[in-house]
Design a protein around this motif. Structure first.
Motif, mmCIF file in Angstrom:
data_model
loop_
_atom_site.group_PDB
_atom_site.id
_atom_site.type_symbol
_atom_site.label_atom_id
_atom_site.label_comp_id
_atom_site.label_asym_id
_atom_site.label_seq_id
_atom_site.Cartn_x
_atom_site.Cartn_y
_atom_site.Cartn_z
ATOM 1 N N ILE A 1 3.289 7.741 3.689
ATOM 2 C CA ILE A 1 3.262 6.280 3.797
ATOM 3 C C ILE A 1 2.993 4.863 3.110
ATOM 4 C CG2 ILE A 1 0.638 6.418 4.403
ATOM 5 C CD1 ILE A 1 0.478 5.487 7.049
ATOM 6 N N GLY A 2 4.037 4.491 3.049
ATOM 7 C CA GLY A 2 3.754 2.807 2.051
ATOM 8 C C GLY A 2 4.423 1.567 3.108
ATOM 9 N N GLY A 3 4.176 0.774 2.776
ATOM 10 C CA GLY A 3 4.186 -0.914 3.665
ATOM 11 C C GLY A 3 3.673 -1.606 2.941
ATOM 12 N N GLY A 4 3.160 -2.904 3.925
ATOM 13 C CA GLY A 4 2.872 -3.937 3.406
ATOM 14 C C GLY A 4 1.492 -4.453 4.199
ATOM 15 N N GLN A 5 0.514 -5.126 4.051
ATOM 16 C CA GLN A 5 0.198 -6.146 5.208
ATOM 17 C C GLN A 5 -0.313 -7.441 4.401
ATOM 18 O OE1 GLN A 5 -1.500 -3.610 2.849
ATOM 19 N NE2 GLN A 5 -2.099 -4.015 0.889
ATOM 20 N N ASN B 1 1.029 -0.836 0.021
ATOM 21 C CA ASN B 1 0.125 -0.006 -0.073
ATOM 22 C C ASN B 1 1.190 1.685 -0.408
ATOM 23 O OD1 ASN B 1 0.413 1.036 2.721
ATOM 24 N ND2 ASN B 1 -0.268 -0.685 2.956
ATOM 25 N N ALA B 2 -0.287 2.355 -0.147
ATOM 26 C CA ALA B 2 0.916 3.188 -0.203
ATOM 27 C C ALA B 2 -0.001 4.869 0.165
ATOM 28 C CB ALA B 2 1.943 3.583 -1.676
ATOM 29 N N ASN C 1 -1.945 11.533 17.673
ATOM 30 C CA ASN C 1 -3.097 11.219 15.909
ATOM 31 C C ASN C 1 -3.486 12.009 15.113
ATOM 32 O OD1 ASN C 1 -3.433 14.251 16.543
ATOM 33 N ND2 ASN C 1 -5.988 13.580 17.425
ATOM 34 N N GLY C 2 -3.812 11.056 14.237
ATOM 35 C CA GLY C 2 -3.965 11.875 12.378
ATOM 36 C C GLY C 2 -4.960 10.390 11.737
ATOM 37 N N ASN C 3 -5.112 11.436 10.370
ATOM 38 C CA ASN C 3 -5.446 10.849 9.271
ATOM 39 C C ASN C 3 -4.385 9.695 8.021
ATOM 40 O OD1 ASN C 3 -8.391 11.968 9.831
ATOM 41 N ND2 ASN C 3 -6.532 13.575 10.218
ATOM 42 N N VAL C 4 -5.071 9.265 7.569
ATOM 43 C CA VAL C 4 -4.385 8.254 6.507
ATOM 44 C C VAL C 4 -4.621 7.787 5.242
ATOM 45 C CG1 VAL C 4 -2.911 5.804 6.051
ATOM 46 C CG2 VAL C 4 -2.765 7.253 8.191
ATOM 47 N N VAL C 5 -4.628 8.705 4.159
ATOM 48 C CA VAL C 5 -5.074 7.772 2.897
ATOM 49 C C VAL C 5 -4.505 6.882 2.182
ATOM 50 C CG1 VAL C 5 -7.238 8.689 0.675
ATOM 51 C CG2 VAL C 5 -7.203 9.695 3.272
ATOM 52 N N ARG C 6 -5.018 5.706 1.565
ATOM 53 C CA ARG C 6 -3.987 5.252 0.443
ATOM 54 C C ARG C 6 -4.767 4.611 -0.259
ATOM 55 N NH1 ARG C 6 -2.197 1.510 5.388
ATOM 56 N NH2 ARG C 6 -3.762 0.038 6.561
ATOM 57 N N VAL C 7 -4.315 3.594 -0.914
ATOM 58 C CA VAL C 7 -4.148 2.729 -2.193
ATOM 59 C C VAL C 7 -3.583 1.305 -1.679
ATOM 60 C CG1 VAL C 7 -5.141 4.528 -3.771
ATOM 61 C CG2 VAL C 7 -2.977 3.670 -3.844
ATOM 62 N N GLY C 8 -3.845 0.349 -2.281
ATOM 63 C CA GLY C 8 -3.557 -0.962 -2.029
ATOM 64 C C GLY C 8 -3.890 -1.706 -2.779
ATOM 65 N N LEU C 9 -2.560 -2.782 -2.909
ATOM 66 C CA LEU C 9 -2.650 -4.237 -4.268
ATOM 67 C C LEU C 9 -2.377 -5.141 -3.182
ATOM 68 C CD1 LEU C 9 -3.266 -4.949 -7.245
ATOM 69 C CD2 LEU C 9 -0.461 -4.716 -7.319
ATOM 70 N N ASN C 10 -3.703 -6.431 -3.636
ATOM 71 C CA ASN C 10 -3.582 -7.542 -2.782
ATOM 72 C C ASN C 10 -3.472 -8.440 -3.801
ATOM 73 O OD1 ASN C 10 -3.599 -6.434 -0.155
ATOM 74 N ND2 ASN C 10 -5.850 -6.348 -0.326
#
Length: 300
Positions: free
Chosen positions: A96-100, A48-49, A276-285
């Protein structure tokens, strides 16, 4: 005699009818189509990112005078404490980016429940701000100027979550879901205070410094949509709000009266802020459920 002839004719007719019926084409029952296994059930792994920004931007520092020699050059302790107190607005934000990794279970045809864990790094989320203040020491026989600079730093370096998910299939390949659970993150904050009194027995500025660097645990909630655009492959867009709570840290005692001069004041400084904060992201599974197989045809 006639009776025998009739019986023989009836037997021959029965044999002829049976042979004729055997020559007719037979009708088999129609095939039965069994539904395919659920499309969404199974483990998945992805990346995701997106973008993260702070929800609470304030950082507040307060200094209290705990010791001051009375009537010596005025109320130096009060002046030092006043100019070592302030607040600022800092908004740590960045990429922000990483994996799930997770597991889904499809039930009642159109419902999907699951569990997901992710870990993301945050780049460019370090923010610095400062405030300069000036004043005079009250009660001094001769006016004594006092000036200060308070500098704050604040950042969230990484964010991880472990969340439950529950969603509804608008179509067999489009999932709308809500999610929530545990959040944890690496946070940093620091406060530096530098003061200067404007008369000759203070040869250099004085002040204090304090900081915090830790992993904090809180909660998160949000929602999103996920589209199975190919067998085994899905894309998602997601929003999360996270709250890692308030953090408070103290600084070393600021004191005036250094390099051989008389110690005239000691104060205690404390800083608080909210992570505290907000995250908006897209991902590929990628899903290990082997996609949607063709319907099974039962044969008889």
């Amino acid at each position: 005699m006639i009776r025998r002839i009739l019986m023989a004719s009836a037997g021959a007719f029965a044999l002829t009818g049976a042979a004729f019926a055997a020559d007719l084409p037979s009708r088999a029952p129609p095939p039965v189509f069994l539904p395919p296994p659920p499309l969404w059930t199974g483990f998945y792994l992805g990346i995701n990112a997106g973008y993260e920004w702070s929800a609470s931007t304030g950082i507040n520092t307060a200094t209290a005078n705990v010791f001051s020699l009375p009537a010596l050059n005025g109320n130096i302790g009060g002046a030092v404490a006043t100019l070592a107190t302030g607040n600022h607005s800092l908004n740590p934000n960045g990429f922000i980016g990483g994996g799930q990794i997770g597991y889904n279970y499809q039930f009642a045809n159109s419902w999907v429940a699951g569990l997901e864990a992710d870990f993301d790094g945050i780049a460019g989320a370090h923010r610095v701000g400062s405030v300069g203040q000036t004043g005079f020491v009250p009660g001094a026989a001769v006016p004594i100027a006092d000036s200060s600079i308070i500098t704050w730093r604040k950042s969230v370096n990484y964010l991880g979550t472990v969340r439950g998910r529950i969603g509804y299939l608008v179509t067999p390949t489009l999932l709308i879901y809500g999610t929530g659970g545990l959040a944890y993150g690496g946070v940093n904050a620091s406060t530096g205070v530098v003061e200067q009194l404007g008369f000759g027995d203070t040869p250099s500025p004085f002040g204090t410094f304090g900081s915090i660097s830790s992993t904090r645990v809180g909660w998160t909630a949000g929602g999103g949509a996920e589209w199975m655009f190919l067998p085994n492959w899905s894309a998602k867009v997601e929003y999360l709000y996270y709250d890692l709570g308030n953090a408070t840290y103290r600084s070393a005692l600021p004191q005036f009266g250094n390099l051989g001069t008389l110690l005239e004041t000691i104060g205690v400084t404390r800083t608080s802020t909210h992570f505290n904060g907000n995250v908006v992201r897209v991902g590929l599974n990628y899903h290990f459920s082997w996609g949607a197989p063709a319907p099974v045809v039962a044969k008889y």
